[in-house]
Design an enzyme around this catalytic site. Sequence first.
Site, PDB file in Angstrom:
ATOM      1  N   ASP A   1       0.845  -1.204   0.000  1.00 41.48           N
ATOM      2  CA  ASP A   1       0.000   0.000   0.000  1.00 41.48           C
ATOM      3  C   ASP A   1       0.879   1.251   0.000  1.00 41.48           C
ATOM      4  OD1 ASP A   1      -3.241   0.485   0.919  1.00 41.48           O
ATOM      5  OD2 ASP A   1      -1.853   2.179   1.075  1.00 41.48           O
ATOM      6  N   ILE A   2       0.480   2.238  -0.786  1.00 40.59           N
ATOM      7  CA  ILE A   2       1.259   3.473  -0.918  1.00 40.59           C
ATOM      8  C   ILE A   2       1.197   4.332   0.345  1.00 40.59           C
ATOM      9  CG2 ILE A   2      -0.515   5.026  -1.879  1.00 40.59           C
ATOM     10  CD1 ILE A   2       1.514   5.758  -4.085  1.00 40.59           C
TER      11      ILE A   2
ATOM     12  N   ASN B   1     -13.037  -2.889   2.589  1.00 44.47           N
ATOM     13  CA  ASN B   1     -13.983  -1.784   2.720  1.00 44.47           C
ATOM     14  C   ASN B   1     -14.979  -1.854   1.572  1.00 44.47           C
ATOM     15  OD1 ASN B   1     -12.807  -0.586   5.034  1.00 44.47           O
ATOM     16  ND2 ASN B   1     -11.214   0.346   3.773  1.00 44.47           N
TER      17      ASN B   1
ATOM     18  N   GLY C   1     -15.239   3.844   3.898  1.00 46.95           N
ATOM     19  CA  GLY C   1     -13.841   4.171   3.633  1.00 46.95           C
ATOM     20  C   GLY C   1     -13.301   3.642   2.330  1.00 46.95           C
ATOM     21  N   GLN C   2     -14.166   3.065   1.485  1.00 47.23           N
ATOM     22  CA  GLN C   2     -13.645   2.585   0.197  1.00 47.23           C
ATOM     23  C   GLN C   2     -13.362   3.773  -0.719  1.00 47.23           C
ATOM     24  OE1 GLN C   2     -16.162  -0.159  -2.011  1.00 47.23           O
ATOM     25  NE2 GLN C   2     -14.510  -0.698  -3.421  1.00 47.23           N
TER      26      GLN C   2
ATOM     27  N   HIS D   1     -10.540  -5.084  -3.097  1.00 50.94           N
ATOM     28  CA  HIS D   1      -9.172  -5.310  -2.608  1.00 50.94           C
ATOM     29  C   HIS D   1      -9.215  -5.711  -1.145  1.00 50.94           C
ATOM     30  CE1 HIS D   1     -10.212  -1.014  -2.330  1.00 50.94           C
ATOM     31  NE2 HIS D   1      -9.562  -1.012  -1.172  1.00 50.94           N
TER      32      HIS D   1
ATOM     33  N   HIS E   1      -7.131  -5.610   2.235  1.00 48.53           N
ATOM     34  CA  HIS E   1      -5.984  -5.070   2.957  1.00 48.53           C
ATOM     35  C   HIS E   1      -5.477  -6.155   3.906  1.00 48.53           C
ATOM     36  CE1 HIS E   1      -6.942  -0.638   2.348  1.00 48.53           C
ATOM     37  NE2 HIS E   1      -8.151  -1.131   2.150  1.00 48.53           N
TER      38      HIS E   1
HETATM   39  P1  5GP Z   1      -9.729   1.653   0.342  1.00 50.07           P
HETATM   40  O1  5GP Z   1      -9.693   2.932   1.091  1.00 50.07           O
HETATM   41  O2  5GP Z   1     -10.465   1.785  -0.983  1.00 50.07           O
HETATM   42  O3  5GP Z   1     -10.204   0.460   1.136  1.00 50.07           O
HETATM   43  O4  5GP Z   1      -8.226   1.301   0.029  1.00 50.07           O
HETATM   44  C1  5GP Z   1      -7.524   1.803  -1.062  1.00 50.07           C
HETATM   45  C2  5GP Z   1      -6.068   1.687  -0.703  1.00 50.07           C
HETATM   46  O5  5GP Z   1      -5.310   1.856  -1.872  1.00 50.07           O
HETATM   47  C3  5GP Z   1      -5.599   2.745   0.289  1.00 50.07           C
HETATM   48  O6  5GP Z   1      -5.043   2.118   1.430  1.00 50.07           O
HETATM   49  C4  5GP Z   1      -4.573   3.556  -0.494  1.00 50.07           C
HETATM   50  O7  5GP Z   1      -3.480   3.965   0.303  1.00 50.07           O
HETATM   51  C5  5GP Z   1      -4.156   2.577  -1.562  1.00 50.07           C
HETATM   52  N1  5GP Z   1      -3.741   3.219  -2.798  1.00 50.07           N
HETATM   53  C6  5GP Z   1      -4.396   4.225  -3.450  1.00 50.07           C
HETATM   54  N2  5GP Z   1      -3.729   4.547  -4.573  1.00 50.07           N
HETATM   55  C7  5GP Z   1      -2.641   3.732  -4.617  1.00 50.07           C
HETATM   56  C8  5GP Z   1      -1.558   3.599  -5.554  1.00 50.07           C
HETATM   57  O8  5GP Z   1      -1.465   4.289  -6.568  1.00 50.07           O
HETATM   58  N3  5GP Z   1      -0.616   2.660  -5.274  1.00 50.07           N
HETATM   59  C9  5GP Z   1      -0.687   1.879  -4.154  1.00 50.07           C
HETATM   60  N4  5GP Z   1       0.304   0.979  -3.974  1.00 50.07           N
HETATM   61  N5  5GP Z   1      -1.690   1.966  -3.250  1.00 50.07           N
HETATM   62  C10 5GP Z   1      -2.652   2.887  -3.496  1.00 50.07           C
END
Ligand code: 5GP
Length: 114
Positions: free
Chosen positions: A31-32, A87, A93-94, A100, A102
């Site tokens: 994760d970034i 999420n 929080g999605q 995906h 986590h």
């Molecule tokens: P969500 O909030 O949708 O459950 O999770 C999305 C996740 O994707 C977040 O934890 C966010 O940090 C990660 N993310 C968003 N953009 C990127 C990206 O360009 N590269 C990587 N490696 N992670 C990303």
Amino acid sequence: MDNNCLFCKIIKGDIPSDKIYEDDDVFAFWDIAPQAPKHFLVIPKKHISGPAAMTAEDEQLIGKVIRVGAELARRNDIGDNFRVVFNNGEGAGQTVFHIHMHILGGRNMGWPPG
Ligand code: 5GP
Ligand code: ZN
């Protein structure tokens, strides 16, 4: 493949990622913006917008996402103590609408989650 989807672009290699694992079905990357010392994502290559968009035919694929995630946790020194999060929906929080998982590890996890 959804041309407007960030994670589809990462799978294709159009957007770079710190890849951990890839096979015909799944892709895993760090994760970034990590929320724990170790935080990676496991995604199916098939574009599914989130858990609520799954159909019965996706059950085996998402089961594989979970199994591979647990295996990668072991291989990446997280061991068997980790938090799994999917999420679903903006209110939960999605932010990326490609399903995906986590995996967060490397620290103690509180419960209930926020
Ligand atoms: P969500 O909030 O949708 O459950 O999770 C999305 C996740 O994707 C977040 O934890 C966010 O940090 C990660 N993310 C968003 N953009 C990127 C990206 O360009 N590269 C990587 N490696 N992670 C990303
Ligand atoms: Zn996608």
